[in-house]
Design a protein around this motif. Structure first.
Motif, PDB file in Angstrom:
ATOM      1  N   PRO A 185       0.113   4.936  -1.569  1.00 21.08           N
ATOM      2  CA  PRO A 185      -0.301   4.967  -0.165  1.00 21.08           C
ATOM      3  C   PRO A 185      -1.724   5.501  -0.031  1.00 21.08           C
ATOM      4  O   PRO A 185      -2.202   6.241  -0.896  1.00 21.08           O
ATOM      5  CB  PRO A 185       0.707   5.921   0.480  1.00 21.08           C
ATOM      6  N   CYS A 186      -2.394   5.107   1.018  1.00 19.85           N
ATOM      7  CA  CYS A 186      -3.771   5.563   1.254  1.00 19.85           C
ATOM      8  C   CYS A 186      -3.720   6.969   1.859  1.00 19.85           C
ATOM      9  O   CYS A 186      -3.405   7.145   3.040  1.00 19.85           O
ATOM     10  CB  CYS A 186      -4.501   4.598   2.176  1.00 19.85           C
ATOM     11  N   PHE A 187      -4.047   7.951   1.069  1.00 15.68           N
ATOM     12  CA  PHE A 187      -3.899   9.333   1.488  1.00 15.68           C
ATOM     13  C   PHE A 187      -4.896   9.743   2.562  1.00 15.68           C
ATOM     14  O   PHE A 187      -4.650  10.681   3.316  1.00 15.68           O
ATOM     15  CB  PHE A 187      -4.019  10.259   0.275  1.00 15.68           C
ATOM     16  N   THR A 188      -6.017   9.052   2.637  1.00 21.75           N
ATOM     17  CA  THR A 188      -7.018   9.390   3.653  1.00 21.75           C
ATOM     18  C   THR A 188      -6.886   8.537   4.910  1.00 21.75           C
ATOM     19  O   THR A 188      -7.677   8.701   5.840  1.00 21.75           O
ATOM     20  CB  THR A 188      -8.428   9.229   3.067  1.00 21.75           C
ATOM     21  N   ALA A 189      -5.891   7.642   4.937  1.00 18.61           N
ATOM     22  CA  ALA A 189      -5.689   6.813   6.130  1.00 18.61           C
ATOM     23  C   ALA A 189      -5.198   7.680   7.279  1.00 18.61           C
ATOM     24  O   ALA A 189      -4.300   8.516   7.109  1.00 18.61           O
ATOM     25  CB  ALA A 189      -4.696   5.703   5.842  1.00 18.61           C
ATOM     26  N   GLU A 190      -5.782   7.503   8.444  1.00 19.73           N
ATOM     27  CA  GLU A 190      -5.353   8.261   9.609  1.00 19.73           C
ATOM     28  C   GLU A 190      -3.880   7.999   9.892  1.00 19.73           C
ATOM     29  O   GLU A 190      -3.442   6.851   9.929  1.00 19.73           O
ATOM     30  CB  GLU A 190      -6.191   7.861  10.828  1.00 19.73           C
ATOM     31  N   GLY A 191      -3.128   9.058  10.053  1.00 12.44           N
ATOM     32  CA  GLY A 191      -1.703   8.929  10.357  1.00 12.44           C
ATOM     33  C   GLY A 191      -0.799   8.933   9.140  1.00 12.44           C
ATOM     34  O   GLY A 191       0.428   8.952   9.288  1.00 12.44           O
ATOM     35  N   PRO A 242      -0.984  -1.836   8.022  1.00 16.46           N
ATOM     36  CA  PRO A 242      -1.379  -2.345   6.696  1.00 16.46           C
ATOM     37  C   PRO A 242      -2.422  -1.465   6.024  1.00 16.46           C
ATOM     38  O   PRO A 242      -2.576  -1.514   4.801  1.00 16.46           O
ATOM     39  CB  PRO A 242      -1.924  -3.740   7.009  1.00 16.46           C
ATOM     40  N   ASP A 243      -3.123  -0.648   6.810  1.00 16.59           N
ATOM     41  CA  ASP A 243      -4.137   0.234   6.219  1.00 16.59           C
ATOM     42  C   ASP A 243      -3.522   1.372   5.406  1.00 16.59           C
ATOM     43  O   ASP A 243      -4.245   2.121   4.748  1.00 16.59           O
ATOM     44  CB  ASP A 243      -5.028   0.821   7.317  1.00 16.59           C
ATOM     45  N   PHE A 244      -2.180   1.494   5.415  1.00 12.13           N
ATOM     46  CA  PHE A 244      -1.516   2.473   4.545  1.00 12.13           C
ATOM     47  C   PHE A 244      -1.494   2.013   3.085  1.00 12.13           C
ATOM     48  O   PHE A 244      -1.108   2.788   2.208  1.00 12.13           O
ATOM     49  CB  PHE A 244      -0.079   2.716   5.002  1.00 12.13           C
ATOM     50  N   TYR A 245      -1.894   0.769   2.825  1.00 13.22           N
ATOM     51  CA  TYR A 245      -1.767   0.194   1.492  1.00 13.22           C
ATOM     52  C   TYR A 245      -3.139  -0.200   0.942  1.00 13.22           C
ATOM     53  O   TYR A 245      -4.080  -0.459   1.715  1.00 13.22           O
ATOM     54  CB  TYR A 245      -0.833  -1.022   1.546  1.00 13.22           C
ATOM     55  N   PRO A 246      -3.292  -0.249  -0.393  1.00 17.65           N
ATOM     56  CA  PRO A 246      -4.590  -0.579  -0.997  1.00 17.65           C
ATOM     57  C   PRO A 246      -5.143  -1.908  -0.479  1.00 17.65           C
ATOM     58  O   PRO A 246      -4.428  -2.912  -0.417  1.00 17.65           O
ATOM     59  CB  PRO A 246      -4.275  -0.641  -2.495  1.00 17.65           C
ATOM     60  N   ASN A 247      -6.415  -1.866  -0.097  1.00 19.20           N
ATOM     61  CA  ASN A 247      -7.128  -3.043   0.404  1.00 19.20           C
ATOM     62  C   ASN A 247      -6.478  -3.639   1.657  1.00 19.20           C
ATOM     63  O   ASN A 247      -6.726  -4.800   1.994  1.00 19.20           O
ATOM     64  CB  ASN A 247      -7.233  -4.128  -0.683  1.00 19.20           C
ATOM     65  N   GLY A 248      -5.637  -2.837   2.330  1.00 20.95           N
ATOM     66  CA  GLY A 248      -4.996  -3.322   3.549  1.00 20.95           C
ATOM     67  C   GLY A 248      -3.980  -4.412   3.308  1.00 20.95           C
ATOM     68  O   GLY A 248      -3.614  -5.136   4.248  1.00 20.95           O
ATOM     69  N   ILE A 249      -3.487  -4.522   2.069  1.00 20.21           N
ATOM     70  CA  ILE A 249      -2.528  -5.583   1.729  1.00 20.21           C
ATOM     71  C   ILE A 249      -1.175  -4.947   1.437  1.00 20.21           C
ATOM     72  O   ILE A 249      -0.996  -4.318   0.381  1.00 20.21           O
ATOM     73  CB  ILE A 249      -3.009  -6.399   0.517  1.00 20.21           C
ATOM     74  N   PRO A 250      -0.207  -5.072   2.309  1.00 16.16           N
ATOM     75  CA  PRO A 250       1.108  -4.473   2.065  1.00 16.16           C
ATOM     76  C   PRO A 250       1.805  -5.122   0.875  1.00 16.16           C
ATOM     77  O   PRO A 250       1.693  -6.339   0.670  1.00 16.16           O
ATOM     78  CB  PRO A 250       1.877  -4.745   3.368  1.00 16.16           C
ATOM     79  N   PRO A 251       2.518  -4.339   0.076  1.00 13.29           N
ATOM     80  CA  PRO A 251       3.287  -4.924  -1.027  1.00 13.29           C
ATOM     81  C   PRO A 251       4.516  -5.645  -0.500  1.00 13.29           C
ATOM     82  O   PRO A 251       4.923  -5.440   0.649  1.00 13.29           O
ATOM     83  CB  PRO A 251       3.679  -3.705  -1.853  1.00 13.29           C
ATOM     84  N   ALA A 252       5.101  -6.470  -1.344  1.00 18.31           N
ATOM     85  CA  ALA A 252       6.354  -7.120  -0.980  1.00 18.31           C
ATOM     86  C   ALA A 252       7.464  -6.071  -0.951  1.00 18.31           C
ATOM     87  O   ALA A 252       7.409  -5.076  -1.678  1.00 18.31           O
ATOM     88  CB  ALA A 252       6.689  -8.216  -1.976  1.00 18.31           C
ATOM     89  N   PRO A 253       8.466  -6.260  -0.103  1.00 11.42           N
ATOM     90  CA  PRO A 253       9.608  -5.326  -0.100  1.00 11.42           C
ATOM     91  C   PRO A 253      10.208  -5.192  -1.489  1.00 11.42           C
ATOM     92  O   PRO A 253      10.405  -6.178  -2.195  1.00 11.42           O
ATOM     93  CB  PRO A 253      10.583  -5.985   0.880  1.00 11.42           C
ATOM     94  N   GLY A 254      10.466  -3.956  -1.882  1.00 14.67           N
ATOM     95  CA  GLY A 254      11.023  -3.694  -3.204  1.00 14.67           C
ATOM     96  C   GLY A 254       9.994  -3.568  -4.305  1.00 14.67           C
ATOM     97  O   GLY A 254      10.330  -3.226  -5.441  1.00 14.67           O
TER      98      GLY A 254
END
Length: 423
Positions: free
Chosen positions: A139-145, A120-132
């Motif tokens: 995406p969080c460009f500075t997130a590890e991985g 979930p840390d790939f998304y803003p504020n750790g909140i994944p968007p809904a599918p679609g």
């Protein structure tokens, strides 16, 4: 072999005529060029109404080679109509013939179906968007991985699509960047030329790293990006040579000297950082309620682009019949921006409605060209929108400049064209 991929040779022999291009798309361009050049056929608008095929009893072909290539390798016009056939006829690219993909696309590398639960840390504020939900987040460009995840997705894509020459790393259509939050540890702390948090260094550093890793496996691929919103400005370091930024701007606004100067300055800054540069322009037709045409401004800007080694154009137009010759002129100028615009316009008018009606049709569109290139500058609508990426098409206050005389004269000219129109 030295021609642009869209170029061609027409070679008349003793008993046959050969059409040869470096690619199937170049060869196709040669066929349509032959039909224009020797059979005198024109495709003025999409559909059968736009096709002009003069009757001929003989065909004269000079026994000499024709060798041509476009001024711009990438040439695309978006259309609201079913215009695929018309694109091909006028040497505009579509589908597999487009050499660089660059539009909004990062959502494809970070699908929530794959990463919502585990990262979930790939998304803003750790909140994944809904599918679609593709255009409300970056995406969080500075997130590890995140680099590794993107590389994994790209390698899988090229493995499944071996014929693909490029992939778009264009940002999603939103300002919702993780690092644009002032509480984020990587918050840049500055704004860019369009007044948004400047994400260029963070984003383009991420792009460079992803591209370098993918090229280790697929060294011949290209990557397009959008210089748009928070990443409008060039980074403080060079882009990888295989990354092509498309700079977004409605360049009709260059009728304003200060805006033009800023645009030229931005081009110079990008030329220092990028190996190739594309232009993304907004020449909307359908979104406006009066004819919107500016062929001479279009030609001036495209000549500047050619003189500054712009790689290609993407024009968001969605033209309609009220745009008259605009899309056709744009297609011609993207192939050769040094053509005589007045001669092209006269040809379009005569071929569309006949010589007798052409003068009134030319006067009709000249009226609206003067509106959009001279009078519009007096409008608060233009003054308030000229520094934006594109003019505020949804704010129809530009109509305050339209007079009853404009409407009456337009209707008079239109009726005259109809009455005089011939084959």
């Amino acid at each position: 072999a030295d021609l642009d991929s869209q170029g061609f040779v027409i070679h008349p022999g003793d008993d046959e005529i050969s059409f040869v291009g470096p690619t199937v798309f170049g060869t196709r361009n040669g066929v349509y060029d032959f039909l224009e050049r020797y059979a005198d056929i024109r495709w003025l608008m999409p559909g059968p109404e736009g096709e002009d095929v003069p009757p001929k009893t003989e065909l004269l072909v000079y026994k000499e080679d024709v060798v041509e290539e476009p001024a711009f390798t990438h040439r695309v016009i978006s259309a609201a109509l079913d215009a695929d056939k018309w694109w091909k006829q006028n040497k505009i690219q579509l589908g597999a013939s487009r050499p660089i993909r660059f539009q909004e696309n990062l959502y494809t590398l970070f699908p929530p179906e794959k990463y919502a639960q585990t990262r979930p840390d790939f998304y803003p504020n750790g909140i994944p968007p809904a599918p679609g939900e593709n255009h409300t987040w970056q995406p969080c460009f500075t997130a590890e991985g995140s680099v590794e995840a993107a590389v994994e997705g790209l390698l899988a894509y090229f493995a499944a699509n071996p014929g693909a020459t490029s992939y778009s790393l264009g940002i999603n259509d939103t300002t919702n960047f993780c690092e644009a939050n002032p509480n984020h540890p990587h918050y840049p702390g500055k704004v860019n030329s369009v007044g948004l948090v400047d994400m260029s260094d963070i984003y383009y550093a991420w792009v460079n790293e992803v591209v370098e890793r993918v090229l280790e496996v697929y060294p011949d691929k290209w990557f397009g990006v959008l210089a748009y919103l928070n990443v409008m400005d060039p980074p403080s370091f060079p882009l990888h040579p295989r990354v092509v930024p498309f700079i977004t701007k409605e360049r009709l606004t260059w009728i304003d000297d200060e805006v033009k100067a800023d645009g030229h300055q931005q081009m110079e800054a990008w030329k220092e950082k990028a190996n190739l540069i594309g232009w993304y322009d907004y020449m909307y037709g359908t979104l406006y309620v009066i004819p919107r045409i500016f062929p001479h401004v279009m030609a001036e800007n495209m000549r500047y682009a050619a003189e500054n080694q712009v790689y290609g154009h993407y024009i968001e137009m969605y033209h309609n019949v009220g745009d008259g010759p605009k899309a056709w002129i744009a297609a011609k100028l993207m192939w050769d921006p040094y053509q005589d615009v007045d001669a092209l316009l006269q040809e379009w008018y005569e071929r569309a409605v006949g010589k007798e009606a052409a003068e009134d049709l030319a006067a009709l569109f000249a009226l609206w060209e003067e509106f959009w290139t001279v009078r519009i500058q007096e409008s608060p609508w233009f003054q308030g929108g000229k520094t934006r990426t594109y003019l505020p098409f949804s704010e129809q206050t530009y109509l305050h400049l339209v007079t009853e005389e404009d409407i009456a004269e337009s209707m008079r000219l239109a009726r005259s064209v109809v009455s005089k129109a011939g084959p």
